[in-house]
Design an enzyme around this catalytic site. Sequence first.
Site, PDB file in Angstrom:
ATOM      1  N   ASP A 166       0.939  -1.042   0.106  1.00 21.35           N
ATOM      2  CA  ASP A 166       0.125   0.073   0.067  1.00 21.35           C
ATOM      3  C   ASP A 166       1.002   1.313   0.010  1.00 21.35           C
ATOM      4  O   ASP A 166       1.343   1.602  -0.870  1.00 21.35           O
ATOM      5  CB  ASP A 166      -0.992   0.038   1.072  1.00 21.35           C
ATOM      6  CG  ASP A 166      -2.008   1.280   1.355  1.00 21.35           C
ATOM      7  OD1 ASP A 166      -2.334   1.792   0.287  1.00 21.35           O
ATOM      8  OD2 ASP A 166      -2.424   1.238   2.487  1.00 21.35           O
ATOM      9  N   ASP A 205      -7.727  -9.007   6.034  1.00 14.20           N
ATOM     10  CA  ASP A 205      -8.964  -8.866   7.073  1.00 14.20           C
ATOM     11  C   ASP A 205      -9.365  -7.603   7.357  1.00 14.20           C
ATOM     12  O   ASP A 205      -8.907  -6.555   6.683  1.00 14.20           O
ATOM     13  CB  ASP A 205      -8.212  -9.281   8.382  1.00 14.20           C
ATOM     14  CG  ASP A 205      -7.199  -8.258   8.916  1.00 14.20           C
ATOM     15  OD1 ASP A 205      -6.350  -7.648   8.142  1.00 14.20           O
ATOM     16  OD2 ASP A 205      -7.235  -7.593  10.052  1.00 14.20           O
TER      17      ASP A 205
HETATM   18  P1  5GP Z   1       1.834  -0.697   3.772  1.00 11.32           P
HETATM   19  O1  5GP Z   1       0.818   0.845   3.923  1.00 11.32           O
HETATM   20  O2  5GP Z   1       2.969  -0.355   4.677  1.00 11.32           O
HETATM   21  O3  5GP Z   1       2.315  -0.740   2.342  1.00 11.32           O
HETATM   22  O4  5GP Z   1       0.787  -1.514   4.076  1.00 11.32           O
HETATM   23  C1  5GP Z   1       0.612  -1.979   5.505  1.00 11.32           C
HETATM   24  C2  5GP Z   1      -0.656  -3.058   5.693  1.00 11.32           C
HETATM   25  O5  5GP Z   1      -1.730  -2.187   5.374  1.00 11.32           O
HETATM   26  C3  5GP Z   1      -0.632  -4.153   4.874  1.00 11.32           C
HETATM   27  O6  5GP Z   1       0.458  -5.210   4.982  1.00 11.32           O
HETATM   28  C4  5GP Z   1      -2.012  -4.851   5.127  1.00 11.32           C
HETATM   29  O7  5GP Z   1      -2.056  -5.525   6.201  1.00 11.32           O
HETATM   30  C5  5GP Z   1      -2.709  -3.327   5.414  1.00 11.32           C
HETATM   31  N1  5GP Z   1      -3.357  -2.840   3.912  1.00 11.32           N
HETATM   32  C6  5GP Z   1      -3.416  -1.975   3.130  1.00 11.32           C
HETATM   33  N2  5GP Z   1      -4.376  -1.848   2.184  1.00 11.32           N
HETATM   34  C7  5GP Z   1      -5.385  -2.798   2.704  1.00 11.32           C
HETATM   35  C8  5GP Z   1      -6.345  -3.257   2.032  1.00 11.32           C
HETATM   36  O8  5GP Z   1      -6.938  -2.949   1.178  1.00 11.32           O
HETATM   37  N3  5GP Z   1      -7.154  -4.303   2.846  1.00 11.32           N
HETATM   38  C9  5GP Z   1      -6.607  -4.668   3.966  1.00 11.32           C
HETATM   39  N4  5GP Z   1      -7.160  -5.735   4.657  1.00 11.32           N
HETATM   40  N5  5GP Z   1      -5.588  -4.235   4.646  1.00 11.32           N
HETATM   41  C10 5GP Z   1      -4.856  -3.638   3.874  1.00 11.32           C
END
Ligand code: 5GP
Length: 192
Positions: free
Chosen positions: A113, A170
């Site tokens: 993300d 989740d």
């Molecule tokens: P980052 O922002 O560090 O790339 O992602 C962190 C975490 O945010 C991911 O590993 C995931 O657990 C959560 N995440 C980001 N987007 C989504 C989404 O659309 N759905 C869900 N369930 N979790 C998300």
Amino acid sequence: METAWMDKIERVVISADEIARRVRDLGREIAADYRGGAGRDPRRRPLLVVGILKGAMPFMADLIRALDLAIEYDFMAVSSYGNGTSPGEVRILKDLDCAIGGRDVLLVEDIVDTGHTLHHLLAGLSARGPATLRVCTLLDKPHRREVEVTVDYVGFVLPENLFVVGYGLDYAEVYRNLPFVAILKPECIRDG
Ligand code: 5GP
């Protein structure tokens, strides 16, 4: 399909069939890349596939069985603090059981993300001196990126700013076992 959670789903974004086809293709691509190609020393130990818990578990389970390749696998668990006072801080809840110095390592993620989680993971793991370190994610939200990270294998790019659940992802720890990726009805996100 009549199930307990079907009335909570607004829309299926990626079906179980689409996931299965894409995982098969990713498996072929990854196996070809690591099968002695790209100057890989055949005496080197098998590829180590590292799943990031909890979200990557279903994807990882399917992906490793799509790899026609000798591999080992291990897991890490991390918690991210996306919006707090330390944005992007990542805490390791479970570290690898094995050392990765000199090894080929493939990280398997559920979703990238903002990129903060992956950025921290890659920095920490690079410092341990793997021979190669690549990343495979089921889902990618490139338009949300806050830090630059290289993702080598992507299952699906999510086109809009969607919050998705299922196939490992989740909402409040629920819905990880859905066999597809979906969006929840707004009332389910408010009420849990
Ligand atoms: P980052 O922002 O560090 O790339 O992602 C962190 C975490 O945010 C991911 O590993 C995931 O657990 C959560 N995440 C980001 N987007 C989504 C989404 O659309 N759905 C869900 N369930 N979790 C998300």
